[in-house]
Design a protein around this motif. Structure first.
Motif, PDB file in Angstrom:
ATOM      1  N   ILE A   1       0.820  -1.629   0.474  1.00 22.38           N
ATOM      2  CA  ILE A   1      -0.347   0.187  -0.153  1.00 22.38           C
ATOM      3  C   ILE A   1       1.063   0.825   0.151  1.00 22.38           C
ATOM      4  CG2 ILE A   1      -1.916   1.159   1.382  1.00 22.38           C
ATOM      5  CD1 ILE A   1      -2.645  -1.235   2.359  1.00 22.38           C
ATOM      6  N   ILE A   2       0.655   2.097  -1.527  1.00 20.90           N
ATOM      7  CA  ILE A   2       1.544   3.261  -1.247  1.00 20.90           C
ATOM      8  C   ILE A   2       2.829   2.932  -0.915  1.00 20.90           C
ATOM      9  CG2 ILE A   2       2.060   5.802  -1.009  1.00 20.90           C
ATOM     10  CD1 ILE A   2      -1.220   5.555   0.006  1.00 20.90           C
ATOM     11  N   GLU A   3       3.631   2.031  -1.557  1.00 24.26           N
ATOM     12  CA  GLU A   3       5.107   1.798  -1.472  1.00 24.26           C
ATOM     13  C   GLU A   3       5.534   1.581   0.278  1.00 24.26           C
ATOM     14  OE1 GLU A   3       7.325   5.582  -2.109  1.00 24.26           O
ATOM     15  OE2 GLU A   3       6.335   6.093  -4.361  1.00 24.26           O
ATOM     16  N   HIS A   4       4.611   1.077   0.886  1.00 22.37           N
ATOM     17  CA  HIS A   4       5.123  -0.211   1.608  1.00 22.37           C
ATOM     18  C   HIS A   4       4.418  -0.853   2.049  1.00 22.37           C
ATOM     19  CE1 HIS A   4       5.444  -0.502   6.087  1.00 22.37           C
ATOM     20  NE2 HIS A   4       4.500  -0.469   6.661  1.00 22.37           N
ATOM     21  N   VAL A   5       5.133  -2.461   2.268  1.00 24.72           N
ATOM     22  CA  VAL A   5       4.353  -3.378   2.136  1.00 24.72           C
ATOM     23  C   VAL A   5       4.094  -4.348   3.536  1.00 24.72           C
ATOM     24  CG1 VAL A   5       5.481  -5.576   1.617  1.00 24.72           C
ATOM     25  CG2 VAL A   5       6.001  -3.798   0.691  1.00 24.72           C
ATOM     26  N   TYR A   6       3.162  -4.214   3.727  1.00 25.78           N
ATOM     27  CA  TYR A   6       2.738  -5.375   5.406  1.00 25.78           C
ATOM     28  C   TYR A   6       2.863  -7.048   4.729  1.00 25.78           C
ATOM     29  CZ  TYR A   6       0.745  -1.345   6.672  1.00 25.78           C
ATOM     30  OH  TYR A   6       1.001   0.130   6.450  1.00 25.78           O
ATOM     31  N   SER A   7       3.258  -7.540   5.935  1.00 28.26           N
ATOM     32  CA  SER A   7       3.169  -9.276   5.329  1.00 28.26           C
ATOM     33  C   SER A   7       2.177  -9.635   6.615  1.00 28.26           C
ATOM     34  CB  SER A   7       5.063  -9.893   6.371  1.00 28.26           C
ATOM     35  OG  SER A   7       5.725  -8.839   5.253  1.00 28.26           O
ATOM     36  N   ILE A   8       1.276  -9.455   5.699  1.00 27.88           N
ATOM     37  CA  ILE A   8      -0.214 -10.361   6.984  1.00 27.88           C
ATOM     38  C   ILE A   8      -0.197 -12.360   7.144  1.00 27.88           C
ATOM     39  CG2 ILE A   8      -1.938 -10.155   6.918  1.00 27.88           C
ATOM     40  CD1 ILE A   8      -2.020  -8.020   4.858  1.00 27.88           C
ATOM     41  N   PRO A   9       0.322 -12.822   8.579  1.00 27.47           N
ATOM     42  CA  PRO A   9       0.642 -14.229   9.004  1.00 27.47           C
ATOM     43  C   PRO A   9      -1.068 -14.007   8.637  1.00 27.47           C
ATOM     44  CG  PRO A   9       1.247 -12.901   9.921  1.00 27.47           C
ATOM     45  CD  PRO A   9       0.896 -11.521   9.245  1.00 27.47           C
ATOM     46  N   TYR A  10      -1.035 -15.208   8.217  1.00 27.58           N
ATOM     47  CA  TYR A  10      -2.906 -15.970   8.081  1.00 27.58           C
ATOM     48  C   TYR A  10      -2.555 -17.553   8.024  1.00 27.58           C
ATOM     49  CZ  TYR A  10      -1.824 -17.162   2.872  1.00 27.58           C
ATOM     50  OH  TYR A  10      -1.961 -17.496   1.866  1.00 27.58           O
ATOM     51  N   SER A  11      -3.641 -18.244   8.157  1.00 25.23           N
ATOM     52  CA  SER A  11      -4.083 -20.083   7.639  1.00 25.23           C
ATOM     53  C   SER A  11      -5.084 -19.950   7.840  1.00 25.23           C
ATOM     54  CB  SER A  11      -3.356 -20.216   9.038  1.00 25.23           C
ATOM     55  OG  SER A  11      -4.242 -22.060   9.379  1.00 25.23           O
ATOM     56  N   VAL A  12      -5.106 -21.007   6.440  1.00 32.47           N
ATOM     57  CA  VAL A  12      -6.912 -21.324   6.114  1.00 32.47           C
ATOM     58  C   VAL A  12      -6.514 -22.139   5.074  1.00 32.47           C
ATOM     59  CG1 VAL A  12      -6.548 -19.470   4.192  1.00 32.47           C
ATOM     60  CG2 VAL A  12      -9.181 -20.638   4.960  1.00 32.47           C
ATOM     61  N   ASP A  13      -8.121 -23.258   5.003  1.00 31.12           N
ATOM     62  CA  ASP A  13      -8.145 -24.106   3.948  1.00 31.12           C
ATOM     63  C   ASP A  13      -8.275 -23.659   2.766  1.00 31.12           C
ATOM     64  OD1 ASP A  13      -7.353 -26.555   3.086  1.00 31.12           O
ATOM     65  OD2 ASP A  13      -8.998 -27.603   3.775  1.00 31.12           O
ATOM     66  N   ALA A  14      -8.098 -22.798   2.316  1.00 32.47           N
ATOM     67  CA  ALA A  14      -8.038 -22.133   0.687  1.00 32.47           C
ATOM     68  C   ALA A  14      -6.989 -21.694   0.057  1.00 32.47           C
ATOM     69  CB  ALA A  14      -9.321 -20.926   1.208  1.00 32.47           C
ATOM     70  N   ASP A  15      -7.225 -20.851  -1.359  1.00 30.08           N
ATOM     71  CA  ASP A  15      -6.540 -20.415  -1.990  1.00 30.08           C
ATOM     72  C   ASP A  15      -6.395 -19.146  -1.489  1.00 30.08           C
ATOM     73  OD1 ASP A  15      -5.142 -22.209  -2.901  1.00 30.08           O
ATOM     74  OD2 ASP A  15      -6.614 -22.912  -4.152  1.00 30.08           O
ATOM     75  N   ILE A  16      -6.286 -18.300  -0.938  1.00 22.32           N
ATOM     76  CA  ILE A  16      -5.951 -16.640  -1.445  1.00 22.32           C
ATOM     77  C   ILE A  16      -5.581 -16.149  -2.471  1.00 22.32           C
ATOM     78  CG2 ILE A  16      -4.954 -15.006  -0.525  1.00 22.32           C
ATOM     79  CD1 ILE A  16      -6.556 -16.076   2.310  1.00 22.32           C
ATOM     80  N   LEU A  17      -6.883 -15.603  -3.404  1.00 23.66           N
ATOM     81  CA  LEU A  17      -6.473 -14.752  -4.631  1.00 23.66           C
ATOM     82  C   LEU A  17      -5.954 -13.472  -4.376  1.00 23.66           C
ATOM     83  CD1 LEU A  17      -9.791 -15.729  -5.907  1.00 23.66           C
ATOM     84  CD2 LEU A  17      -7.449 -16.517  -6.559  1.00 23.66           C
ATOM     85  N   ALA A  18      -6.271 -12.455  -3.377  1.00 25.62           N
ATOM     86  CA  ALA A  18      -5.583 -11.359  -3.285  1.00 25.62           C
ATOM     87  C   ALA A  18      -6.227 -10.865  -1.557  1.00 25.62           C
ATOM     88  CB  ALA A  18      -6.625 -10.388  -4.617  1.00 25.62           C
ATOM     89  N   MET A  19      -5.502  -9.794  -1.311  1.00 24.25           N
ATOM     90  CA  MET A  19      -6.669  -9.042  -0.290  1.00 24.25           C
ATOM     91  C   MET A  19      -5.980  -7.679  -1.076  1.00 24.25           C
ATOM     92  SD  MET A  19      -4.772 -10.621   2.721  1.00 24.25           S
ATOM     93  CE  MET A  19      -4.098 -11.909   3.169  1.00 24.25           C
ATOM     94  N   ALA A  20      -6.866  -6.554  -0.066  1.00 22.86           N
ATOM     95  CA  ALA A  20      -6.766  -5.039  -0.583  1.00 22.86           C
ATOM     96  C   ALA A  20      -7.763  -4.476   0.548  1.00 22.86           C
ATOM     97  CB  ALA A  20      -7.315  -4.805  -1.761  1.00 22.86           C
ATOM     98  N   ILE A  21      -7.103  -3.200   0.451  1.00 24.43           N
ATOM     99  CA  ILE A  21      -7.748  -2.842   2.099  1.00 24.43           C
ATOM    100  C   ILE A  21      -8.578  -1.380   0.759  1.00 24.43           C
ATOM    101  CG2 ILE A  21      -7.204   0.027   3.703  1.00 24.43           C
ATOM    102  CD1 ILE A  21      -6.383  -2.871   4.493  1.00 24.43           C
ATOM    103  N   ASP A  22      -9.641  -1.388   1.698  1.00 27.20           N
ATOM    104  CA  ASP A  22     -10.993  -0.266   1.048  1.00 27.20           C
ATOM    105  C   ASP A  22     -10.926   0.571   1.712  1.00 27.20           C
ATOM    106  OD1 ASP A  22     -13.044   0.826  -0.162  1.00 27.20           O
ATOM    107  OD2 ASP A  22     -14.528  -0.745  -0.141  1.00 27.20           O
ATOM    108  N   PRO A  23     -10.211   2.151   1.836  1.00 32.20           N
ATOM    109  CA  PRO A  23     -10.594   2.990   2.694  1.00 32.20           C
ATOM    110  C   PRO A  23     -11.501   3.433   2.695  1.00 32.20           C
ATOM    111  CG  PRO A  23      -9.173   3.307   0.897  1.00 32.20           C
ATOM    112  CD  PRO A  23      -9.143   2.211   0.286  1.00 32.20           C
ATOM    113  N   GLU A  24     -12.501   3.775   2.261  1.00 32.14           N
ATOM    114  CA  GLU A  24     -14.255   3.215   2.620  1.00 32.14           C
ATOM    115  C   GLU A  24     -14.946   2.811   3.223  1.00 32.14           C
ATOM    116  OE1 GLU A  24     -16.430   5.231  -1.186  1.00 32.14           O
ATOM    117  OE2 GLU A  24     -14.689   6.037  -2.118  1.00 32.14           O
ATOM    118  N   SER A  25     -14.899   2.128   3.198  1.00 32.32           N
ATOM    119  CA  SER A  25     -15.282   0.736   4.218  1.00 32.32           C
ATOM    120  C   SER A  25     -15.042   0.329   5.298  1.00 32.32           C
ATOM    121  CB  SER A  25     -16.129  -0.695   3.711  1.00 32.32           C
ATOM    122  OG  SER A  25     -15.138  -1.055   3.175  1.00 32.32           O
TER     123      SER A  25
END
Length: 106
Positions: free
Chosen positions: A11-35
């Motif tokens: 996000i705007i030249e900053h990289v966040y490493s987000i640890p997660y665990s789930v039995d699925a394939d992650i397609l994408a993560m994105a921040i929605d500032p409006e919501s």
């Protein structure tokens, strides 16, 4: 808890490493500032527990009162937190395509 995978969210030249665990394939993560939310696209989802560790500087909720939606339906979650992050864990059903974690600040 089993070893967590890492998702790199830029996000705007900053990289966040987000640890997660789930039995699925992650397609994408994105921040929605409006919501004030983190959107997570999934595929090949099995009935599973989803665990995600979110830095407060990425997304936060007043009184740690998040709202989590799985394909638009509100679901219950457990939370543990410290001064840097919140770890959310919740159950998602098979075939879930989108998880939205809504806070009060992103």
């Amino acid at each position: 808890m089993s070893k967590l995978d890492l998702y790199k969210l830029e996000i705007i030249e900053h990289v966040y490493s987000i640890p997660y665990s789930v039995d699925a394939d992650i397609l994408a993560m994105a921040i929605d500032p409006e919501s004030h939310s983190l959107l997570i696209g999934l595929k090949n989802t099995q009935d599973s527990k989803f665990v995600i560790d979110l830095k407060h500087e990425l997304i936060n909720a007043q009184n740690n009162d998040f709202v989590i939606l799985a394909d638009g339906k509100e679901i219950n979650y457990q939370i543990t937190y410290d001064s840097d992050s919140s770890v959310l864990s919740f159950f998602i059903p098979e075939f879930t395509e989108e998880v939205e974690i809504i806070g009060t600040h992103v």
